[in-house]
Design an enzyme around this catalytic site. Structure first.
Site, PDB file in Angstrom:
ATOM      1  N   TYR A  71       0.666  -1.113  -0.036  1.00 61.81           N
ATOM      2  CA  TYR A  71      -0.065   0.128   0.012  1.00 61.81           C
ATOM      3  C   TYR A  71       0.745   1.139   0.006  1.00 61.81           C
ATOM      4  O   TYR A  71       1.729   1.500   0.919  1.00 61.81           O
ATOM      5  CB  TYR A  71      -0.890  -0.324   1.317  1.00 61.81           C
ATOM      6  CG  TYR A  71      -1.918  -0.959   1.221  1.00 61.81           C
ATOM      7  CD1 TYR A  71      -2.101  -1.934   0.447  1.00 61.81           C
ATOM      8  CD2 TYR A  71      -2.880  -1.146   2.385  1.00 61.81           C
ATOM      9  CE1 TYR A  71      -3.003  -2.952   0.366  1.00 61.81           C
ATOM     10  CE2 TYR A  71      -3.953  -2.109   2.415  1.00 61.81           C
ATOM     11  CZ  TYR A  71      -3.891  -2.862   1.367  1.00 61.81           C
ATOM     12  OH  TYR A  71      -4.971  -4.193   1.578  1.00 61.81           O
ATOM     13  N   PRO A 219     -16.238  -3.978   3.110  1.00 68.15           N
ATOM     14  CA  PRO A 219     -17.617  -4.247   3.371  1.00 68.15           C
ATOM     15  C   PRO A 219     -18.480  -3.479   3.076  1.00 68.15           C
ATOM     16  O   PRO A 219     -19.858  -3.769   2.917  1.00 68.15           O
ATOM     17  CB  PRO A 219     -17.457  -4.322   4.913  1.00 68.15           C
ATOM     18  CG  PRO A 219     -16.565  -3.374   5.043  1.00 68.15           C
ATOM     19  CD  PRO A 219     -15.437  -3.406   3.952  1.00 68.15           C
ATOM     20  N   LEU A 220     -18.168  -2.152   2.312  1.00 72.26           N
ATOM     21  CA  LEU A 220     -19.326  -1.201   1.933  1.00 72.26           C
ATOM     22  C   LEU A 220     -19.449  -1.211   0.457  1.00 72.26           C
ATOM     23  O   LEU A 220     -19.580  -0.186  -0.389  1.00 72.26           O
ATOM     24  CB  LEU A 220     -18.970   0.134   2.511  1.00 72.26           C
ATOM     25  CG  LEU A 220     -19.151   0.244   3.974  1.00 72.26           C
ATOM     26  CD1 LEU A 220     -18.776   1.664   4.600  1.00 72.26           C
ATOM     27  CD2 LEU A 220     -20.583  -0.148   4.411  1.00 72.26           C
ATOM     28  N   ARG A 222     -16.879  -0.950  -1.779  1.00 65.23           N
ATOM     29  CA  ARG A 222     -15.614   0.357  -2.283  1.00 65.23           C
ATOM     30  C   ARG A 222     -16.680   1.584  -2.206  1.00 65.23           C
ATOM     31  O   ARG A 222     -16.301   2.151  -3.139  1.00 65.23           O
ATOM     32  CB  ARG A 222     -15.026  -0.166  -3.425  1.00 65.23           C
ATOM     33  CG  ARG A 222     -14.400  -1.597  -2.899  1.00 65.23           C
ATOM     34  CD  ARG A 222     -13.609  -1.887  -4.497  1.00 65.23           C
ATOM     35  NE  ARG A 222     -12.819  -3.200  -4.299  1.00 65.23           N
ATOM     36  CZ  ARG A 222     -12.052  -3.515  -3.530  1.00 65.23           C
ATOM     37  NH1 ARG A 222     -11.169  -2.710  -3.082  1.00 65.23           N
ATOM     38  NH2 ARG A 222     -11.496  -4.796  -3.669  1.00 65.23           N
ATOM     39  N   GLY A 223     -17.526   1.838  -1.412  1.00 59.62           N
ATOM     40  CA  GLY A 223     -18.077   3.063  -1.299  1.00 59.62           C
ATOM     41  C   GLY A 223     -19.706   2.958  -2.065  1.00 59.62           C
ATOM     42  O   GLY A 223     -20.528   3.706  -1.898  1.00 59.62           O
ATOM     43  N   PHE A 224     -19.743   1.806  -2.594  1.00 55.18           N
ATOM     44  CA  PHE A 224     -21.127   1.960  -3.518  1.00 55.18           C
ATOM     45  C   PHE A 224     -22.172   1.539  -2.676  1.00 55.18           C
ATOM     46  O   PHE A 224     -23.354   2.369  -2.851  1.00 55.18           O
ATOM     47  CB  PHE A 224     -20.892   0.599  -4.460  1.00 55.18           C
ATOM     48  CG  PHE A 224     -22.356   0.295  -5.156  1.00 55.18           C
ATOM     49  CD1 PHE A 224     -22.741   1.194  -6.232  1.00 55.18           C
ATOM     50  CD2 PHE A 224     -23.103  -0.631  -4.714  1.00 55.18           C
ATOM     51  CE1 PHE A 224     -24.029   0.772  -6.903  1.00 55.18           C
ATOM     52  CE2 PHE A 224     -24.335  -0.821  -5.261  1.00 55.18           C
ATOM     53  CZ  PHE A 224     -24.835  -0.126  -6.476  1.00 55.18           C
TER      54      PHE A 224
END
Length: 344
Positions: A71, A219-220, A222-224
Site C-alpha cells: 500500500y 464491506p461497503l 468500495r463506497g457503492f
C-alpha cells in the site's frame, strides 16, 4: 421496524467504545479500519488527516488497523507506525505480504515462498517501527508454492515472537483446511458484503468449523453501498475502481444503482445511513466477523463504528436480503487478472 439502538450520524459523538472480538489470541474491536485508502487508490488524503483518522480510531476502540507492504509502496505502513507512536499497545496492527508490485497497478504476481515470508516480515517491521506484527497475512495464494511451505514459515515467525498471529486472504475452503493442518490460522480475510457473497457458499462454514475469524474487506462495496458512487465519471483518474473493478464500468454501475437505492430507502426508514445498515448486516452474521471498512474522514469513521450498536431483528434482515439479492449484481468483483489469484 426501527433499530433498538440508534447509531450516531456524521457530526455526533460516538457514545461507547466498540465491544471486543477474538482473532486467535488477539482481542480486537468488533470493527477495524482498512487503511489502504489513506495512501492511494481512492483519491488523495491529507497525511495529517490520515494520522488523525488512525488515532481517532483508537479512541473509539477501532483497534484493528489493516495495512499491507504494497500500500503506497510501503508508505502506508510508515503512516501507521507514525500514527500509533506512543499508543502501540492500544493498536492491533494487521499487515499483509505476498503481492509483487514493482510499479503502478495492483501488482504483477504473488510470492509465498518461505524466504519471501521472512524478508517481508523484516521489511514490514522496519517500516512500522515496531518489534512485532500482531496479525501477518498472506494477501493471495501463491499457486507455485505449497501453502504448507508458506504456513510453516509463518509458524516459525510466530514462534520467534516476530508475529503474534497469522492469516490468509482470499483462499478457498480446501486451502484453508490444508493450511490449518500445519498450524492454526487465526484469520481469513476476504471480500464480503451485501454484493460480494461468495464466501457463504462453502468457505465460511469451513472457517467456523476451524475457529478461524473472518475479516471482511470492502464491506461497503468500495463506497457503492454507502451511496458514494453514482457515476463512473465522478471517479478520479487515479481511482482504481475505474480500471480494476468491472462493477464500476458505466454500464454495470448504472445497472447496479437500484441496489444502492433500495438499501438507502431501508436505511432511511430506520433513521440510519446506508453504510451503517450494510455494516450492521455483516455484524449480525456472527461474533467471529470483524469488518474493516476504510475511510479518510473522522466523521465517517465514527459513523461506521457505531454500526456495531445497531440492532436488527429478523424482519430487518429479511428486508435487506430481499432488497439486495446476490444474483442481481452486475459485473465481477475483480477484473480477470486479479480473479486468477482468488479462490472461492
Amino acid at each position: 421496524m426501527p433499530p433498538v439502538n440508534q447509531p450516531v450520524k456524521s457530526g455526533e459523538s460516538t457514545p461507547v467504545r466498540l465491544p471486543g472480538r477474538r482473532i486467535g489470541s488477539l482481542t480486537v474491536g468488533a470493527q477495524g479500519l482498512g487503511c489502504l485508502g489513506l495512501s492511494e487508490f481512492y483519491g488523495p488524503v491529507d497525511p495529517d488527516t490520515a494520522v488523525t483518522v488512525v488515532r481517532r480510531a483508537l479512541d473509539l476502540g477501532v483497534t484493528l488497523l489493516d495495512t499491507a507492504d504494497v500500500y503506497g509502496h510501503g508508505a502506508n505502513e510508515e503512516l501507521i507506525g507514525k500514527a500509533v507512536a506512543g499508543r502501540r499497545d492500544e493498536a492491533v496492527i494487521s499487515t499483509k505480504f505476498g503481492v509483487v508490485r514493482p510499479g503502478p497497478g495492483v501488482g504483477t504476481g504473488i510470492r509465498g515462498d518461505a524466504a519471501h515470508v521472512r524478508e517481508s516480515c523484516e521489511a514490514s517491521l522496519r517500516r512500522l517501527g515496531t518489534d512485532r506484527i500482531d496479525l501477518f497475512t498472506l494477501t493471495r495464494l501463491d499457486r507455485t508454492v505449497p501453502v504448507e511451505e508458506t504456513v510453516g514459515a509463518l509458524a516459525e515467525l510466530r514462534k520467534a515472537g516476530k508475529i503474534r498471529e497469522f492469516g490468509l486472504s482470499e483462499v478457498g475452503a480446501k486451502t484453508l483446511e490444508r493450511a490449518h493442518a500445519v498450524a492454526p490460522v487465526a484469520a481469513l480475510q476476504t471480500e464480503w458484503s451485501l454484493w460480494s457473497r461468495g464466501i457463504e457458499r462453502e468457505t465460511l462454514h469451513t472457517a467456523r468449523r476451524l475457529g478461524v475469524a473472518v475479516v471482511p474487506y470492502a464491506p461497503l462495496g468500495r463506497g457503492f453501498l454507502a451511496g458514494a458512487v453514482r457515476s463512473a465519471d465522478r471517479l478520479g483518474e487515479g481511482d482504481f475502481r475505474r480500471f480494476g473493478l468491472p462493477r464500476f464500468t458505466p454500464d454495470n454501475l448504472a445497472a447496479n444503482l437500484p441496489l444502492a437505492d433500495r438499501l438507502a430507502a431501508l436505511a432511511a426508514e430506520r433513521g440510519v445511513t446506508a453504510a451503517q445498515l450494510a455494516l450492521a448486516w455483516l455484524h449480525h452474521r456472527g461474533p467471529d466477523v470483524i469488518p474493516i471498512p476504510g475511510t479518510g474522514s473522522p466523521a465517517h469513521l465514527a459513523e461506521n463504528a457505531s454500526a456495531t450498536a445497531l440492532a436488527l431483528g429478523p424482519a430487518d434482515l429479511a428486508a435487506i436480503e430481499a432488497a439486495l439479492p446476490a444474483g442481481e449484481v452486475h459485473g465481477t468483483r475483480w477484473n480477470e487478472q486479479s480473479l486468477a489469484y482468488i479462490e472461492e
